[in-house]
Design an enzyme around this catalytic site. Structure first.
Site, short mmCIF file in Angstrom:
data_model
loop_
_atom_site.label_atom_id
_atom_site.label_comp_id
_atom_site.label_asym_id
_atom_site.label_seq_id
_atom_site.Cartn_x
_atom_site.Cartn_y
_atom_site.Cartn_z
N SER A 187 0.57 -1.67 -0.24
CA SER A 187 -0.16 0.01 0.14
C SER A 187 1.32 1.09 -0.15
O SER A 187 0.69 2.07 -0.56
CB SER A 187 -1.01 -0.39 1.10
OG SER A 187 -0.40 0.36 2.67
N HIS A 197 -0.73 4.77 6.85
CA HIS A 197 -0.31 5.06 5.72
C HIS A 197 0.46 6.70 6.09
O HIS A 197 -0.52 7.44 7.08
CB HIS A 197 -0.83 5.59 4.85
CG HIS A 197 -1.12 3.92 4.83
ND1 HIS A 197 -2.76 2.78 4.68
CD2 HIS A 197 -1.01 2.60 4.31
CE1 HIS A 197 -2.36 1.95 4.68
NE2 HIS A 197 -1.29 1.60 3.74
N ASP A 235 -3.76 8.39 7.72
CA ASP A 235 -4.88 6.82 8.49
C ASP A 235 -3.61 6.37 9.25
O ASP A 235 -2.63 6.32 9.04
CB ASP A 235 -5.75 6.10 7.25
CG ASP A 235 -5.13 5.11 6.77
OD1 ASP A 235 -4.00 4.72 7.26
OD2 ASP A 235 -5.12 4.84 5.97
#
Ligand SMILES: *[C@@H]1O[C@H](CO)[C@@H](O)[C@H](O)[C@H]1NC(C)=O
Ligand SMILES: *[C@@H]1O[C@H](CO)[C@@H](O)[C@H](O)[C@H]1NC(C)=O
Length: 356
Positions: free
Chosen positions: A38, A333, A330
Site C-alpha cells: 500500500s 499510512h 490514516d
C-alpha cells in the site's frame, strides 16, 4: 599543418560529443517500475476481490481533482514524487487501472497491491496480489511493451528503467505478529522469518535481473512501531512507539543492505541499491515541528484511539481539516506531505546515482 590540427580537434570534439551523448542516454531513466504494497499502490486493489481498498472519500482529498484513486493517502505516494524527480510524469498509474494503457505504462507503472508482502501468506491474509503475481504482471507488461516499442527498444527501456520495491511491513504486522495458531510465528522465530523473507527478496531480484532489469532499488522498512495503529496498542506505555517492532525493522534493514552488497557482487552489470527510509521517518516522528508538522502520534483520518484496522472513511467525524499538519493520514499510512519528504530524501541519498 594548422588545418590538420583543427581537423583533429574537430574530430575529437565529435567523438567527445558522441561519447557524452551515449553516456547521457545510458544514464537516463525512461520509466519507473514499481512493486510492493500500500505504500506504493495506486489503485490495483480496486480491480481485485479484496476489502483492502481506499477508493472512497476522504482518501485522495488533496490529489489532483480531489479524487480517491486507491492510493492510501490524502494525495500522492512516494513513488509518484520519485517519478517526478526523474523528469517523468507526476503520478504512476496502476497496472490494472482500465483508464490507462501501454502508452501510459511505457514511462511508469505500479504492480503494487495494498496488503501484499514478500511472503505468500501475507497476501493471503486479505486476498491481495502476491509478489509472485506482481512479477507475472510484469512479464505480461514486457510483452506489451515489446509490441508497442519494438523488441529492441523495449529491452533497452527495461535495462535503463528504475525498478523500485517497497514492501515488508505487512509481512511482520499483518502476518507474523498477527499469526493464527499454526501460522508463521509458530513455524519460525522472528530471526528465521526475517531470513525467510530475505531469501524471497533475493530470488525476486534475480528474477528481475533475468528479465533484463539492471537498476533496482530495494526499499527498507520504516520504524513500524511508530505507526499510529501500533502506538494505539501500546497504551500500557503511554502510546509510545513500540521499540520491539522498530528493532525488527532495523535488523531487517541490515539484512536487506547485506543482500544488496552480495547481489551487486554476484550479478554482473546490476546496480542494486538499498534505499533506507528509516532514519528520515524517525526524525519526522520524533521532531515533527522541524518539518512543519503539528501531530505525529495520531492520524488525520480516524481518531487515533483504539483504531483497529483501516478506520478511515467518510463517516469519520473527526477527520482533520489540514492534512499538512499531520505526519499520518490514516492509522497505517503517511500523509502526502510526509511521502514527499521521504521521497525527496530517498532520491537525494540513494537514487541520485541514476539521475545523471
Ligand atoms: C491508449 O489510449 C489512448 C486514449 O486513451 C489511445 O489514443 C491510444 O491509441 C491507446 N494506445 C494503445 C497502444 O492502445
Ligand atoms: C508462492 O506461491 C507461488 C505460486 O503458488 C509459488 O510458485 C512460490 O514458490 C511460493 N513462494 C514461496 C516462497 O513459497
Amino acid at each position: 599543418m594548422s588545418n590538420t590540427f583543427m581537423h583533429n580537434i574537430f574530430l575529437l570534439s565529435i567523438l567527445l560529443f558522441q561519447f557524452l551523448g551515449i553516456v547521457k542516454i545510458d544514464a537516463k531513466v525512461p520509466a519507473v517500475i514499481v512493486f510492493g504494497d500500500s505504500s506504493v499502490d495506486a489503485g490495483n486493489n480496486n480491480y481485485i476481490r479484496t476489502v483492502l481498498r481506499s477508493n472512497f472519500k476522504p482518501y485522495g482529498r488533496d490529489f489532483a481533482g480531489g479524487k480517491p484513486t486507491g492510493r492510501f493517502s490524502n494525495g500522492k505516494v512516494p513513488t509518484d514524487f520519485i517519478s517526478e524527480a526523474f523528469g517523468l510524469k507526476p503520478t504512476i498509474p496502476a497496472y490494472l487501472d482500465i483508464k490507462y494503457n501501454i502508452s501510459d505504462f511505457a514511462t511508469g507503472v505500479t504492480f503494487a497491491s495494498a496488503g501484499s508482502g514478500y511472503d505468500n501468506a501475507t497476501s493471503d491474509v486479505l486476498s491481495v496480489i502476491p509478489l509472485w503475481k506482481e512479477l507475472e504482471y510484469y512479464k505480461e507488461y514486457q510483452k506489451k511493451l515489446a509490441a508497442y516499442q519494438g523488441e529492441n527498444a523495449a529491452k533497452q527501456t527495461i535495462s535503463e528503467a528504475l525498478h523500485l520495491m517497497s514492501l515488508g511491513t505487512n509481512d511482520f504486522l499483518e502476518n507474523y505478529y498477527s499469526s493464527p495458531p499454526g501460522g508463521r510465528s509458530s513455524q519460525y522465530t522472528i530471526r528465521q522469518f526475517e531470513d525467510f523473507l530475505i531469501g524471497i527478496a533475493g530470488n525476486f531480484i534475480k528474477e528481475l535481473y533475468g528479465l533484463g532489469a539492471r537498476k533496482i532499488s530495494m526499499g527498507g522498512l520504516v520504524p513500524m512501531g511508530c505507526l499510529p495503529l501500533e502506538r494505539t496498542t501500546n497504551f500500557m506505555s503511554g502510546n509510545e512507539c513500540l521499540q520491539r517492532y522498530n528493532d525488527v525493522a532495523l535488523e531487517f534493514n541490515d539484512k536487506l543492505k547485506n543482500l544488496a552488497v552480495k547481489l551487486n557482487k554476484e550479478l554482473p552489470g546490476i546496480r542494486l541499491v538499498f534505499s533506507n527510509p528509516y532514519y528520515i521517518f524517525m526524525s519526522i516522528v520524533r521532531r515533527p515541528s522541524t518539518f512543519g508538522f503539528e501531530v505525529a502520534s495520531v492520524a488525520c483520518c480516524a481518531t487515533g484511539l483504539f483504531e483497529m484496522g483501516y478506520a478511515c472513511n467518510e463517516n469519520n467525524m473527526f477527520t482533520c481539516t489540514d492534512a499538512t499538519k499531520y505526519v499520518f493520514w490514516d492509522a497505517f499510512h503517511p500523509t502526502e506531505k510526509t511521502n514527499q519528504i521521504i521521497a525527496n530524501y530517498v532520491v537525494k541519498h540513494f537514487l541520485a546515482q541514476f539521475l545523471s
